[in-house]
Write a protein that holds these residues in place. Sequence first.
Motif, PDB file in Angstrom:
ATOM      1  N   PRO A 177       0.913  -1.281  -0.024  1.00 57.15           N
ATOM      2  CA  PRO A 177      -0.054  -0.067   0.019  1.00 57.15           C
ATOM      3  C   PRO A 177       0.720   1.156   0.141  1.00 57.15           C
ATOM      4  CG  PRO A 177      -0.664  -1.565   1.645  1.00 57.15           C
ATOM      5  CD  PRO A 177       0.559  -2.010   0.972  1.00 57.15           C
TER       6      PRO A 177
ATOM      7  N   CYS B 184      -7.744 -11.717   4.016  1.00 58.98           N
ATOM      8  CA  CYS B 184      -8.646 -10.363   3.660  1.00 58.98           C
ATOM      9  C   CYS B 184      -9.151  -9.769   5.075  1.00 58.98           C
ATOM     10  CB  CYS B 184      -9.975 -10.936   3.105  1.00 58.98           C
ATOM     11  SG  CYS B 184     -11.021 -12.022   3.803  1.00 58.98           S
TER      12      CYS B 184
ATOM     13  N   TYR C 183     -14.362  -4.575   4.859  1.00 56.55           N
ATOM     14  CA  TYR C 183     -14.651  -3.163   4.400  1.00 56.55           C
ATOM     15  C   TYR C 183     -16.198  -2.841   5.018  1.00 56.55           C
ATOM     16  CZ  TYR C 183     -15.312   0.539   0.937  1.00 56.55           C
ATOM     17  OH  TYR C 183     -15.520   1.815   0.340  1.00 56.55           O
TER      18      TYR C 183
ATOM     19  N   TYR D 277     -12.509  -8.017   2.067  1.00 58.63           N
ATOM     20  CA  TYR D 277     -11.755  -7.047   1.596  1.00 58.63           C
ATOM     21  C   TYR D 277     -10.226  -7.460   1.538  1.00 58.63           C
ATOM     22  CZ  TYR D 277      -9.965  -2.287   0.612  1.00 58.63           C
ATOM     23  OH  TYR D 277      -9.691  -1.256   0.034  1.00 58.63           O
TER      24      TYR D 277
ATOM     25  N   LYS E 195      -6.566  -8.780   0.432  1.00 58.54           N
ATOM     26  CA  LYS E 195      -5.359  -8.179   0.395  1.00 58.54           C
ATOM     27  C   LYS E 195      -4.586  -9.085  -0.746  1.00 58.54           C
ATOM     28  CE  LYS E 195      -2.986  -7.146   4.180  1.00 58.54           C
ATOM     29  NZ  LYS E 195      -2.553  -6.979   5.579  1.00 58.54           N
ATOM     30  N   GLN E 196      -3.682  -7.827  -1.348  1.00 59.10           N
ATOM     31  CA  GLN E 196      -2.724  -8.471  -2.100  1.00 59.10           C
ATOM     32  C   GLN E 196      -1.390  -9.202  -1.448  1.00 59.10           C
ATOM     33  OE1 GLN E 196      -1.656  -5.378  -4.990  1.00 59.10           O
ATOM     34  NE2 GLN E 196      -3.898  -5.109  -5.410  1.00 59.10           N
TER      35      GLN E 196
ATOM     36  N   GLU F  26      -7.737  -5.216  -8.745  1.00 60.66           N
ATOM     37  CA  GLU F  26      -7.178  -4.012  -7.829  1.00 60.66           C
ATOM     38  C   GLU F  26      -7.624  -2.916  -7.633  1.00 60.66           C
ATOM     39  OE1 GLU F  26      -3.307  -1.286  -8.199  1.00 60.66           O
ATOM     40  OE2 GLU F  26      -2.764  -3.384  -7.925  1.00 60.66           O
TER      41      GLU F  26
ATOM     42  N   TRP G 267      -4.499  -3.792  -2.158  1.00 58.53           N
ATOM     43  CA  TRP G 267      -5.870  -4.343  -1.963  1.00 58.53           C
ATOM     44  C   TRP G 267      -6.573  -4.541  -3.118  1.00 58.53           C
ATOM     45  CZ3 TRP G 267      -7.172  -5.135   3.104  1.00 58.53           C
ATOM     46  CH2 TRP G 267      -6.538  -4.582   4.109  1.00 58.53           C
TER      47      TRP G 267
ATOM     48  N   TRP H 173      -7.699  -0.977   6.885  1.00 53.09           N
ATOM     49  CA  TRP H 173      -6.655  -0.581   6.070  1.00 53.09           C
ATOM     50  C   TRP H 173      -5.139  -0.806   6.857  1.00 53.09           C
ATOM     51  CZ3 TRP H 173     -10.850   2.477   4.662  1.00 53.09           C
ATOM     52  CH2 TRP H 173     -11.454   2.458   3.323  1.00 53.09           C
TER      53      TRP H 173
END
Length: 562
Positions: A20, A263, A266, A281, A283-284, A306, A311, A366
């Motif tokens: 991020p 994840c 959200y 949500y 996560k990469q 993406e 994320w 986040w």
Amino acid sequence: MANYTDWNQALIDYFIKGTPHGTKIYLSVDEDVIERIGYHFGHLPTSGTWVDDFCTAVRRKVIFEGQVNLQHLKGRDSQGLPKGVAFLCATILAASQMAQEEKISETNYFKRLQEILALPGFARPLGMKFGNEAEEPLWREWNRWLMERRFLPSAQRGRGGSTTYINYPISQSLLRRTDKDKLRKLFQEKQWQAEWDAQTLFAHVRREAGGFGIHLKDLLTENKQRHEAIVEALHQVYEQWKAQGCPTADKNNYYSWSRHLFCGLYRAEDPFLGQVDYYLYPKQQRGRSLESVEVKQRDNTQSLREERPGWYFPLEYSVNANELENGAKYQIIFPDDLNYLILPARDFWILIPDPENPDSGAYASWEAPSLGTQFILLCKQELLSDIQRLQDEHLLKSSCTPQPIFNNSGWVELQQCMVVSQAWDGVFIKNQTLKYALQPSVKLSISLSGGLRVPKIGAWLLNHSPQITIFGFYSTAELKVTRLSDNQTLLESSQTTNTSITLDFAHPGDYLIEAIFAGESSQRLVKIVDWNYLEIEKYVHREVMPINSVYHIFGSVIEQSC
């Protein structure tokens, strides 16, 4: 054999992809990282191991007639990448090889660097002059490149003396080789195989810190500046260990990646009905480029797209009470080397406003809340006694009573929460994981508010710059603002904390804001753009809401149903 340029690009990608914006980047390189990157070049190493190939590539690039020459590594290549990163990673590899209890000194460090470069001696290699004529310009170029791409640098020189310049690589080495061996041994002895996320794993490992050596114990309990990076590094070691089949510490396979994606949550709130829903949500996976991922959720296969670096977009269906209570696994259909998207089983979730657009009303998991940030605490009712204790001790405040989320689920929301004190050490609660998550790891933070934001790029429009607030537990802090294009200091003065100020950024560009007090610092990046930078966005249907059987609302547009 992969050449120096191949390694340089691969190493940069490894530390940037899936990360991020706003993250502080550490080039934490060791044998694990080199072997994992080399394995994905698609061919076998020519010199026995990928570490051997990497070292050979660096030697061929920098060694001339038995001396180190770094002049041709200054600046950037044709792709705009800093040319010196692979060499810097070789210096960090040397730092990572220092034994755990070994005293940090020039002799210890340069002995290992000489071995990597295949040069004789135990002192600074010939050609690497002491001072800013040698490796320091490469570090400065790397730091500048990171900030231009909205990442925060972590490499810095020492405070003087013999460690002035070797502090750069030493500051990057998070978990040394011996640290990882001790962690794998702990995982094996405890037979940990649960699908924990990074914060939950950290809480479990921290409880075992008393059995570790000085360096690892310090990272877990004392080193607040690198807290977030350590949490991620621990989780990466754990997931890699599980992907190998949970072997003993001496049977490590460097090549494995985690076979799962994790994840967060959200939060979406219906503006008319007040209905709150939580969505998966994803996560990469950091350091890895996944071109396409398909996940099955309730008989529906969804492709992950993406949403922002680090994320993917939230999935379609909201999370139900059972999934929130017990965690859940969702099968990944593609690619074959991933198994599940995992929603961890947790007792609580911390949700903060969107870092890219705090006024949007969106909340998600986040990152940890910074000082001065109001957040939402989603938790099981059984934690309310712990939360009340924190409020009674004036460590945490909340502006409202707990609100139930699902009918008869035992989960509640506390809104407008904020950490208001740093005096957490003498307070004990039943759920230590909650304490570790809420206890501030820093004493200063910088908040940006107001102005006119430019969506998606994290910028503000010229003449409509943000207000700056230094939040902290001190009454004042030094504020410094630097323009990155020419490294010019625009402001350097003492400012009252917890009070916003307006600074006129007269020209478009990238700026670094620093708050400093008593040796601790916080940084934020600000990008100012001219109005000509704006582009007209294409209209996209979002937040579909039926009014009746005839019409729907799409954002601010009312349309007739098909």
